[in-house]
Design a protein around this motif. Structure first.
Motif, PDB file in Angstrom:
ATOM      1  N   CYS B  84      -6.594   2.236  -5.853  1.00  0.00           N
ATOM      2  CA  CYS B  84      -5.596   1.246  -6.250  1.00  0.00           C
ATOM      3  C   CYS B  84      -4.684   1.889  -7.294  1.00  0.00           C
ATOM      4  N   ILE B  86      -1.843   1.711 -10.070  1.00  0.00           N
ATOM      5  CA  ILE B  86      -1.174   0.743 -10.952  1.00  0.00           C
ATOM      6  C   ILE B  86      -0.395   1.469 -12.038  1.00  0.00           C
ATOM      7  N   ASP B  91      -3.339  -2.963 -16.498  1.00  0.00           N
ATOM      8  CA  ASP B  91      -3.478  -3.470 -15.130  1.00  0.00           C
ATOM      9  C   ASP B  91      -4.907  -3.270 -14.620  1.00  0.00           C
ATOM     10  N   ILE B  95      -7.179  -6.305 -13.150  1.00  0.00           N
ATOM     11  CA  ILE B  95      -7.830  -6.309 -11.825  1.00  0.00           C
ATOM     12  C   ILE B  95      -9.348  -6.345 -11.977  1.00  0.00           C
ATOM     13  N   TYR B 105      -9.331   3.609  -9.248  1.00  0.00           N
ATOM     14  CA  TYR B 105      -7.940   3.380  -9.644  1.00  0.00           C
ATOM     15  C   TYR B 105      -7.213   4.706  -9.798  1.00  0.00           C
ATOM     16  N   ILE B 141      -3.962   1.272  -2.131  1.00  0.00           N
ATOM     17  CA  ILE B 141      -3.432  -0.069  -2.393  1.00  0.00           C
ATOM     18  C   ILE B 141      -2.450   0.097  -3.542  1.00  0.00           C
ATOM     19  N   ALA B 143      -0.253  -1.217  -6.337  1.00  0.00           N
ATOM     20  CA  ALA B 143      -0.107  -2.450  -7.117  1.00  0.00           C
ATOM     21  C   ALA B 143       0.848  -2.249  -8.294  1.00  0.00           C
ATOM     22  N   ASN B 145       4.281  -2.890 -10.387  1.00  0.00           N
ATOM     23  CA  ASN B 145       4.957  -4.172 -10.614  1.00  0.00           C
ATOM     24  C   ASN B 145       6.107  -4.372  -9.630  1.00  0.00           C
ATOM     25  N   ARG B 170       0.508  -2.761   0.139  1.00  0.00           N
ATOM     26  CA  ARG B 170       1.106  -3.236  -1.114  1.00  0.00           C
ATOM     27  C   ARG B 170       0.425  -4.565  -1.391  1.00  0.00           C
ATOM     28  N   ILE B 171       0.077  -4.870  -2.648  1.00  0.00           N
ATOM     29  CA  ILE B 171      -0.563  -6.170  -2.902  1.00  0.00           C
ATOM     30  C   ILE B 171       0.413  -7.281  -2.510  1.00  0.00           C
ATOM     31  N   HIS B 173       2.710 -10.553  -2.349  1.00  0.00           N
ATOM     32  CA  HIS B 173       3.522 -11.359  -3.249  1.00  0.00           C
ATOM     33  C   HIS B 173       3.674 -12.743  -2.650  1.00  0.00           C
TER      34      HIS B 173
END
Lengths: 207, 207
Positions: B84, B86, B91, B95, B105, B141, B143, B145, B170-171, B173
């Motif tokens: 992931c 970030i 962040d 999470i 991460y 993934i 994530a 902003n 992409r996470i 929205h």
């Protein structure tokens, strides 16, 4: 959550700053740990430690300073016969910014509060009385806050000054300059009515 | 105004903390210098200095930690094949608090921003690409902003992953859970409409 015990400790200890809760402390900790801020953060840490070590109370007025006497007590331009008594060093700043007081200060670092175990010696009143009896103090201006404890402290100091024949005054309370009556609390307004001052009619006629 | 240069310095330097202006810095400085808080303030200074000195980036994910690997990268319970990505260590906290992600991460400590001179190497993308090519990463993934720079960074990373045949997601929205439509901004709402998902009618019928 973090695996860095030092970040955890930092977040916990940032909370001694006023108005800083857990979320703000966390934001502050991560903010200062960003790579490009680390030298500034180190500088802040060193300055904080140095301030804690070097800042002391002025021997005469108990304001914060780094030498025996603060710059106000050491200044030849200030009049040591008028003593303004306030609760905290911030109050010195506030009054100095008006540039309308040229006497000396005496900082209590608190107020009388028997319920919290704070007596006269805890706020330096023994030192104040000694100073009143041994030096040429000719007037006390008591500017403690207008809370219950602040008023009690003011009255206690006035009582101590009476046998020494030192006149005591209290800073005026009333409507703030530029303040509007409708936004003012009832207590202040009722005090302002009682403490009304005579208008200079000659002056009024001249307008 | 104060005659203590160290208080002046402290007030000035407290302003590196986020959201601290001149008045708040002044209040903080006087607050920590109160006699009964000095040992705590000294402790804060030491912890801040120690955090700046000891907190480093994890060799694998670049999250803050004090050893070579952070506790997430070192844990045998986490799946290193899902990564992931970030923008900041905060962040990771956010999470991790959901307890709904069990992969590893990768922390960028920023985002691509050519106008500010922040290129791929400044946010560790060379390290990320090396990791994707040499280890068994099976899914990214992203994530970052949902700002212009965050989206650009996401697309750049996806482009780099394509030749390596690593699927990127992409996470999602959309409308926050429990959020009410009338309080939502137009952008989010229009995205939520476009990215609508088919309802499971079998499931709906069972209600």
């Amino acid at each position: 959550m973090s695996n860095s015990p030092n970040i955890e400790k930092l977040i916990e200890q940032l909370r001694i700053l006023p108005g800083v809760g857990p979320k703000t402390a966390q934001r502050m900790a991560f903010h200062v740990l960003a790579q490009h801020r680390r030298s500034k953060a180190k500088h802040l840490a060193q300055t904080l430690e140095m301030a804690v070590q070097t800042v002391r109370h002025c021997d005469s007025c108990r304001n914060y300073c780094e030498s025996t006497l603060c710059h106000i007590c050491a200044s030849p331009d200030r009049d040591p016969s008028t003593l303004c008594i306030i609760e905290s060093p911030q109050d010195v700043w506030a009054i100095e910014q008006t540039a309308s007081f040229k006497g000396h200060y005496f900082v209590l670092h608190g107020r009388l509060s028997p319920l919290d175990g704070i007596g006269p010696q805890d706020i330096g009143l023994d030192q104040l009385i000694k100073r009143m009896s041994t030096t040429s103090v000719q007037e006390l201006i008591i500017a403690t806050n207008s809370t219950v404890e602040g008023e009690a402290t003011a009255h206690y100091i006035a009582q101590q000054a009476q046998p020494l024949n030192i006149p005591c005054s209290r800073i005026a309370h009333g409507v703030p300059m530029g303040g509007e009556l409708e936004y003012l609390d009832g207590n202040t307004l009722s005090y302002a009515l009682q403490a009304r001052v005579q208008l200079d009619t000659d002056h009024v006629d001249q307008r």
